[in-house]
Write a protein that holds these residues in place. Structure first.
Motif, short mmCIF file in Angstrom:
data_model
loop_
_atom_site.label_atom_id
_atom_site.label_comp_id
_atom_site.label_asym_id
_atom_site.label_seq_id
_atom_site.Cartn_x
_atom_site.Cartn_y
_atom_site.Cartn_z
N ARG A 250 0.84 -1.19 0.00
CA ARG A 250 0.00 0.00 0.00
C ARG A 250 0.87 1.25 0.00
O ARG A 250 2.00 1.23 0.49
CB ARG A 250 -0.89 0.04 1.25
N GLU A 251 0.30 2.32 -0.50
CA GLU A 251 0.96 3.61 -0.34
C GLU A 251 0.89 4.02 1.12
O GLU A 251 -0.04 3.65 1.84
CB GLU A 251 0.27 4.67 -1.21
N ALA A 252 1.87 4.78 1.55
CA ALA A 252 1.91 5.21 2.94
C ALA A 252 2.04 6.73 3.01
O ALA A 252 2.68 7.36 2.17
CB ALA A 252 3.09 4.56 3.67
N MET A 253 1.37 7.30 4.01
CA MET A 253 1.49 8.72 4.30
C MET A 253 1.91 8.88 5.76
O MET A 253 1.40 8.16 6.63
CB MET A 253 0.15 9.45 4.05
N GLU A 254 2.83 9.78 6.01
CA GLU A 254 3.36 9.95 7.35
C GLU A 254 2.88 11.28 7.96
O GLU A 254 2.87 12.31 7.29
CB GLU A 254 4.89 9.91 7.34
N TYR A 255 2.48 11.18 9.21
CA TYR A 255 2.01 12.35 9.97
C TYR A 255 2.70 12.36 11.32
O TYR A 255 3.27 11.37 11.76
CB TYR A 255 0.49 12.27 10.18
N ASP A 256 2.60 13.48 11.98
CA ASP A 256 3.06 13.51 13.36
C ASP A 256 2.10 12.73 14.25
O ASP A 256 2.52 11.93 15.09
CB ASP A 256 3.18 14.96 13.87
N VAL A 257 0.79 12.96 14.04
CA VAL A 257 -0.22 12.30 14.86
C VAL A 257 -1.37 11.84 13.98
O VAL A 257 -1.88 12.61 13.16
CB VAL A 257 -0.77 13.25 15.96
N VAL A 258 -1.75 10.58 14.15
CA VAL A 258 -2.92 9.99 13.47
C VAL A 258 -4.01 9.79 14.51
O VAL A 258 -3.78 9.16 15.55
CB VAL A 258 -2.55 8.64 12.81
N ILE A 259 -5.19 10.31 14.23
CA ILE A 259 -6.33 10.21 15.15
C ILE A 259 -7.45 9.44 14.47
O ILE A 259 -7.85 9.78 13.36
CB ILE A 259 -6.84 11.60 15.58
N VAL A 260 -7.93 8.39 15.13
CA VAL A 260 -9.00 7.56 14.58
C VAL A 260 -10.31 7.95 15.27
O VAL A 260 -10.49 7.70 16.47
CB VAL A 260 -8.72 6.07 14.80
N GLY A 261 -11.21 8.56 14.53
CA GLY A 261 -12.52 8.92 15.05
C GLY A 261 -12.71 10.41 15.24
O GLY A 261 -11.96 11.05 15.97
N PRO B 169 -7.07 -1.21 -2.07
CA PRO B 169 -6.41 -1.78 -0.89
C PRO B 169 -6.27 -0.82 0.29
O PRO B 169 -5.87 -1.23 1.37
CB PRO B 169 -5.03 -2.17 -1.43
N GLY B 170 -6.58 0.44 0.08
CA GLY B 170 -6.44 1.40 1.16
C GLY B 170 -5.03 1.93 1.28
O GLY B 170 -4.16 1.67 0.45
N MET B 171 -4.79 2.68 2.35
CA MET B 171 -3.49 3.31 2.57
C MET B 171 -3.01 3.04 3.98
O MET B 171 -3.81 2.77 4.88
CB MET B 171 -3.58 4.82 2.36
N GLU B 172 -1.71 3.14 4.16
CA GLU B 172 -1.13 3.13 5.49
C GLU B 172 -0.94 4.58 5.93
O GLU B 172 -0.29 5.36 5.23
CB GLU B 172 0.21 2.41 5.51
N LEU B 173 -1.52 4.92 7.05
CA LEU B 173 -1.31 6.25 7.63
C LEU B 173 -0.49 6.07 8.90
O LEU B 173 -0.95 5.45 9.86
CB LEU B 173 -2.66 6.93 7.91
N LEU B 174 0.73 6.57 8.86
CA LEU B 174 1.70 6.34 9.92
C LEU B 174 1.88 7.60 10.75
O LEU B 174 1.91 8.71 10.22
CB LEU B 174 3.03 5.91 9.31
N GLY B 175 2.01 7.41 12.04
CA GLY B 175 2.19 8.55 12.92
C GLY B 175 3.22 8.27 14.00
O GLY B 175 3.46 7.11 14.37
N LYS B 176 3.80 9.33 14.52
CA LYS B 176 4.69 9.18 15.66
C LYS B 176 3.90 8.73 16.88
O LYS B 176 4.42 8.06 17.76
CB LYS B 176 5.43 10.49 15.92
#
Length: 550
Positions: free
Chosen positions: A6-17, A172-179
């Protein structure tokens, strides 16, 4: 699915909801550091589509987060003007005076709101600050780092075949990565459940307890409408069948919010919570209010009720649990949104401190400490014994002892009872069908009371039928050999949306049918099924209810 590239995007913070907790965290992070990259992922078709709450909002959370919320147009338009408590009998009611109640039970200074609309407004504030918000993005999988920490989520998987396999139209969706990853999924979220189990976050804590909350919005005769009036009831029709109660909130525009909560630790598997709600509306006090009006919306969701002693550890390697993912509802006040906001603010502050120190992927112990010892912990600790006393002693003894205990905690900062334990899970509390009587419920009249499927249409719920069911059975045979044979098939009754049914033909075993298209994402099945055979997971993004202003 984890082996898919999958493609990935990187963030400092990932929040679900994108509920009150997640949006509060996003706003606070941007207040602290405007340069942080923050993303909020919401499974509903829009922010607010999956938000359902009473709701009388204590504005202390907003006061702490956005002190000038009035000037910024927050949709808190109906201050509470009158506060009533009743114990109902079948034909009448007794008013409980306000003066013996501890100050924490006073609703003056609070507001009757649509939390869906409050969250929509909060999302606007967050986006103005640069937060990226993606609705229609279900987070279906956690991503772990080399040290076992949570480092991201998989979001936006669409078009799987009915058996769960990859088809020609699968995205397939994406990977969202966070610190850091903050989980604010609401009650019994699937990722939160996985994290709690993986990191044993409930070790040494009491089992979480739950209620099922059902709500309708009615437009009523303007002459009967008393804007700002808050009414809570206990007693009939539940009486000794189950714990719980009801609320009637007079909101703006001649609307009333009618809600009914059933504690899910009831023993008799023949209890039908939805029909208890429908019967409640035929009480003379409620029938007189609703007569001549029309129902305009319906929905349901589970409510966390375990309180202080049931809160799992809220911090884990790589992230934290927020709001109802921890279980921050103050049961006697029937309020949790203020604590959700405060939890989001506290988590954001702990994350920012960690990022400023060059950390990532570790356990935010400062957040856990603040949640238990700060404003949220203080709010919940005062009322920690109300729910277990109710469960153990019943309505009337618990009214007296629970009130006394709240006064002791308020005045002296301590309880004569210490901390009362909850005991069994709600699933384990369910008794065998053979040990309990059947319950006959009146047929809905189609005017004040309605059958489930008719009411579900007012939730505007929708699921793409070709996708895999998001309601997973560990063993399909158990639904018949255990849950039906031993417990009488309680899923056919506890579900407020008619998802589960047993089709019977003479001389044959019943057939268990899962109508996942009806699901309103209340998650009661994941909580109450005696065998724990049903697991609720997210469907593809945007599916589910579409609540306009719940």
């Amino acid at each position: 699915m984890s082996s898919i590239e999958r493609e990935a995007m990187e963030y400092d913070v990932v929040i679900v909801g994108a509920g009150p907790a997640g949006l509060s965290a996003a706003i606070r992070l941007k207040q602290l550091d405007a340069d942080l990259n923050v993303v909020v992922l919401e499974k509903g078709s829009e922010v607010g589509a999956h938000i359902l709450s009473g709701a009388v909002l204590d504005p202390c959370g907003l006061d702490a987060l956005i002190p000038d919320w009035k000037a910024k147009g927050a949709p808190l338009n109906t201050p509470v003007k009158a506060d009533n408590f009743y114990v109902l009998g079948e034909a009448g009611q007794i008013r409980i005076p306000n003066f013996p109640m501890p100050p924490l039970m006073n609703n003056h200074g609070n507001y009757i709101v649509s939390m869906g609309n409050v969250c929509r407004w909060m999302a606007e504030q967050a986006e103005e600050m640069g937060v990226e918000i993606f609705p229609g993005m279900s987070c279906s999988e956690l991503i772990y780092g080399d040290k076992g920490e949570v480092k991201g989520v998989v979001a936006g998987v669409f078009g799987l075949e009915a058996d769960g396999s990859i088809g020609p139209d699968t995205e397939p969706g994406m990977e969202l990565l966070g610190k850091y990853v903050l989980l604010s999924e609401g009650v019994r979220g699937s990722l939160s459940k996985e994290v709690i189990e993986k990191f044993d976050l409930s070790a040494g804590r009491e089992p979480q307890k739950f209620g099922l909350g059902m709500k309708e919005i009615w437009e009523i005769d303007p002459e009967k409408h008393k804007e700002g009036t808050v009414t809570h009831t206990m007693g009939w029709p539940l009486n000794s069948k189950a714990g719980g109660g009801a609320f009637v909130y007079h909101a703006e525009n001649n609307q009333v919010f009618i809600g009914f909560v059933v504690h899910l630790n009831y023993k008799n598997p023949n209890v039908f919570p939805y029909m208890e709600f429908q019967q409640f509306k035929h009480h003379p006090m409620i029938e007189g209010l609703l007569k001549g009006g029309k129902r305009v919306a319906y929905g349901a969701r589970a409510i966390s009720e375990g309180g202080y002693q049931s809160m799992p550890k809220a911090a884990f390697p790589g992230g934290a649990l927020l709001g109802c993912s921890v279980g921050l509802v103050n049961v006697p006040r029937i309020k949790g949104n203020h604590n959700a906001m405060l939890s989001g603010k506290a988590a954001a502050e702990a994350v920012n401190d960690a990022l400023q120190a060059g950390r990532s992927g570790d356990t935010l112990d400062a957040y856990e400490a603040e949640l238990r010892s700060g404003a949220v912990g203080a709010d919940l600790k005062k009322v920690r014994n109300v729910k277990p006393l109710w469960s153990k002693l019943g309505l009337y003894p618990s009214l007296a002892l629970g009130g006394f205990d709240m006064w002791c905690n308020t005045v002296f900062g301590a309880s004569l009872f210490g901390t009362v334990k909850h005991g069994k899970t709600d699933a384990a509390s369910t008794g065998k069908a053979s040990d309990y009587p059947m319950i006959t419920y009146p047929k809905p009249d189609g005017v004040l009371s309605f059958d489930r499927l008719t009411n579900v249409s007012f939730a505007a719920t929708n699921h793409e039928e070709s996708q895999p069911s998001h309601l997973h059975l560990a063993d399909p045979a158990v639904a018949v050999t255990v849950d039906y044979a031993v417990y009488g098939g309680p899923s056919a009754r506890y579900c407020p949306a008619g998802v589960y049914e047993y089709l019977t033909e003479e001389g044959q075993d019943p057939k268990f049918v899962v109508n996942f298209q009806n699901c309103v994402h209340c998650k009661t099945c994941d909580i109450k099924e005696p065998s724990q055979n049903i697991t609720w997971t997210v469907p593809q993004g945007g599916d589910g209810p579409n609540y306009p202003n719940m």
